[in-house]
Design a protein around this motif. Structure first.
Motif, PDB file in Angstrom:
ATOM      1  N   ALA A 275      37.754  41.456  38.318  1.00 34.00           N
ATOM      2  CA  ALA A 275      37.055  42.235  39.348  1.00 34.00           C
ATOM      3  C   ALA A 275      37.202  41.579  40.722  1.00 34.00           C
ATOM      4  CB  ALA A 275      35.586  42.364  38.985  1.00 34.00           C
ATOM      5  N   VAL A 276      37.014  40.272  40.773  1.00 31.12           N
ATOM      6  CA  VAL A 276      37.073  39.572  42.070  1.00 31.12           C
ATOM      7  C   VAL A 276      38.497  39.599  42.627  1.00 31.12           C
ATOM      8  CG1 VAL A 276      36.790  37.317  43.185  1.00 31.12           C
ATOM      9  CG2 VAL A 276      35.052  38.156  41.619  1.00 31.12           C
ATOM     10  N   THR A 277      39.495  39.400  41.749  1.00 30.97           N
ATOM     11  CA  THR A 277      40.889  39.436  42.214  1.00 30.97           C
ATOM     12  C   THR A 277      41.239  40.820  42.747  1.00 30.97           C
ATOM     13  OG1 THR A 277      41.358  37.911  40.411  1.00 30.97           O
ATOM     14  CG2 THR A 277      43.253  38.844  41.535  1.00 30.97           C
ATOM     15  N   THR A 278      40.853  41.865  42.005  1.00 27.47           N
ATOM     16  CA  THR A 278      41.158  43.232  42.454  1.00 27.47           C
ATOM     17  C   THR A 278      40.441  43.522  43.768  1.00 27.47           C
ATOM     18  OG1 THR A 278      41.053  43.776  40.118  1.00 27.47           O
ATOM     19  CG2 THR A 278      41.355  45.603  41.617  1.00 27.47           C
ATOM     20  N   LEU A 279      39.184  43.091  43.840  1.00 32.42           N
ATOM     21  CA  LEU A 279      38.411  43.320  45.065  1.00 32.42           C
ATOM     22  C   LEU A 279      39.065  42.605  46.251  1.00 32.42           C
ATOM     23  CD1 LEU A 279      35.956  44.397  46.538  1.00 32.42           C
ATOM     24  CD2 LEU A 279      34.657  42.447  45.718  1.00 32.42           C
ATOM     25  N   ALA A 280      39.543  41.367  46.021  1.00 29.26           N
ATOM     26  CA  ALA A 280      40.203  40.624  47.096  1.00 29.26           C
ATOM     27  C   ALA A 280      41.468  41.362  47.544  1.00 29.26           C
ATOM     28  CB  ALA A 280      40.551  39.215  46.608  1.00 29.26           C
TER      29      ALA A 280
END
Lengths: 226, 226
Positions: free
Chosen positions: B33-38
């Motif tokens: 989730a954090v990677t995609t959000l970044a």
């Protein structure tokens, strides 16, 4: 080798004559609908029946899956798989015919109209069903898991067909059974459409029985080889 | 009833304890989730979307991030039972519905944690503002539950198949696409402060969640005991 029954031969020739009549009537008996570009409305006689058969195949697959889970009879698994294979074929045909109509009427083959979205989901569900079947080696487990998935997938169909088009604004012409519950169609067009729906349903029944027999023979051969 | 709740709670507590030992699902979900959000924040950012398009596009991006993160870890709850060969013991010691309820609760809580971390981050990084907070929270809650109930059932199916990781996404996404559409519409309505839009989307989400719950209760014992 068993010989085909006389009734079966009569029915097959009857289906051939009926479908020929439907194709003739679609081009020469029914008038072109007002408000559509050129002769584009005639595609309705082929697009609607293919979409209907894709949905019918889904229903047949779901019923066969429920029957499999109750009886554990491998014939029901063959029926579910055969119906899904035909459903996938007819869903592709409905997508292609709809896409041709979209190009003529709206200038582009694809624009994520809610109806196009619904049929894409249906295609993906059918494709996923076969991906699942391919991923399980044990025949009994494959039959059970794919039956469960077919039922799970079937319950999403009403949401795709009835709810998604209500939430999104659609370019798609009014469906035959519209929200007012009235049929807005010329009587000759309606006759041809009903004839085509009947013919395509007959075509599905014939292909379905063929597919079930072929799959049954394939499994018996596999069993003999093993 | 109390016994059912206590036993489901025990399955949930067991899953939570084993998850905290390895943190596989939590890490997969969170990092994905954090990677995609970044990636989304870096390539699109808060100001590259026209003001008129913001409610819809930001709602769509938020749910796409949540859905794809869910695909990365929600299958673990059943896959780990098969990998560690603890599934037969669980089958012997608990009723199928107890296992289903415990696993569903675990997936729901996991998604809740993911949403609780992701949504505030998304609001900060993408400049996402919501007019109707209550409506947005209801959409998040109902959406999280329906997502959890559907993926729990699919995870139970794929745990018994080959190439599970890819198969989980392939089987889940077609079933979840109608839900994705309803949630995007509901979130967009919450952003614009339209109570009517939120209520319409919520009705669709709750109906889908209800149907999936009923079907799962009927079919899970079949999958689990196969």
């Amino acid at each position: 080798m068993s010989r085909p029954s006389p009734l079966g031969t009569v029915l097959r020739w009857g289906l051939f004559a009926w479908m020929s009549l439907v194709i003739w009537a679609a081009f020469f008996y029914a008038p072109a609908a007002a408000g559509f570009q050129g002769q584009s409305s005639r595609i309705v006689f082929f697009h609607v029946p293919t979409a209907w058969v894709a949905t019918l195949a889904f229903l047949v697959s779901c019923i066969a899956s429920i029957r499999y889970l109750r009886s554990r009879d491998p014939k029901e698994d063959i029926r579910a798989s055969a119906a899904s294979a035909l459903g996938l074929t007819f869903a592709i045909l409905a997508t292609v015919t709809g896409s041709i109509f979209a190009r003529i009427m709206w200038g582009s083959y694809w624009n994520w109209d809610p109806r196009e979205t619904s049929i894409t989901f249906l295609l993906l569900i059918y494709a996923a069903y076969f991906a699942l079947r391919a991923a399980i080696a044990d025949p009994e487990r494959r039959a059970t898991m794919s039956a469960v998935y077919a039922i799970l997938a079937f319950v999403t169909v009403p949401f795709l067909v009835f709810v998604v088009p209500r939430i999104y604004w659609s370019l798609h012409p009014d469906t035959i059974i519209n929200t007012q519950g009235r049929i807005k169609m010329d009587s000759r067009m309606f006759q041809v459409l009903m004839g085509s729906l009947f013919g395509f349903t007959g075509l599905f029944s014939w292909l379905y029985s063929l597919e079930c027999r072929v799959e049954g023979i394939r499994r018996r051969r596999q069993h003999e080889v093993l | 009833m109390w016994r059912f709740l206590a036993e489901s709670g025990a399955v949930f507590a067991k899953d939570l304890r084993t998850e905290f030992r390895t943190r596989v699902a939590l890490n997969a979900l969170g990092l994905f989730a954090v990677t995609t959000l970044a990636a989304v924040s870096y390539t699109i950012g808060p100001y590259r979307i026209a003001e008129n398009d913001r409610p819809f596009l930001l709602a769509a991006l938020l749910w796409i991030v949540i859905f794809f993160a869910a695909m990365a870890g929600l299958d673990r709850t059943f896959v780990k039972e098969e990998d560690t060969h603890t599934a037969p013991l669980l089958r012997l010691s608990a009723d199928p519905l107890v296992v289903w309820a415990g696993k569903l609760l675990f997936n729901f809580v996991l998604l809740g944690v993911l949403i609780a971390i992701l949504v505030p981050l998304y609001m900060v990084l993408m400049g996402f503002r919501v007019d109707s907070t209550a409506g947005f929270l209801l959409v998040l809650g109902a959406g999280g539950y329906t997502l959890a109930v559907t993926t729990t059932m699919v995870a139970a199916i794929i745990a018994r198949a080959m190439s599970r990781g890819a198969l989980f996404s392939v089987l889940s996404l077609p079933l979840l696409l109608p839900l994705l559409i309803f949630l995007i519409q509901g979130t967009r309505a919450a952003v614009e402060g339209s109570a009517e839009g939120v209520s319409e989307a919520l009705r669709a989400v709750v109906s889908l969640g209800g149907v999936m719950t009923v079907v799962s209760v009927v079919l899970f014992p079949v999958v689990w005991n196969e």
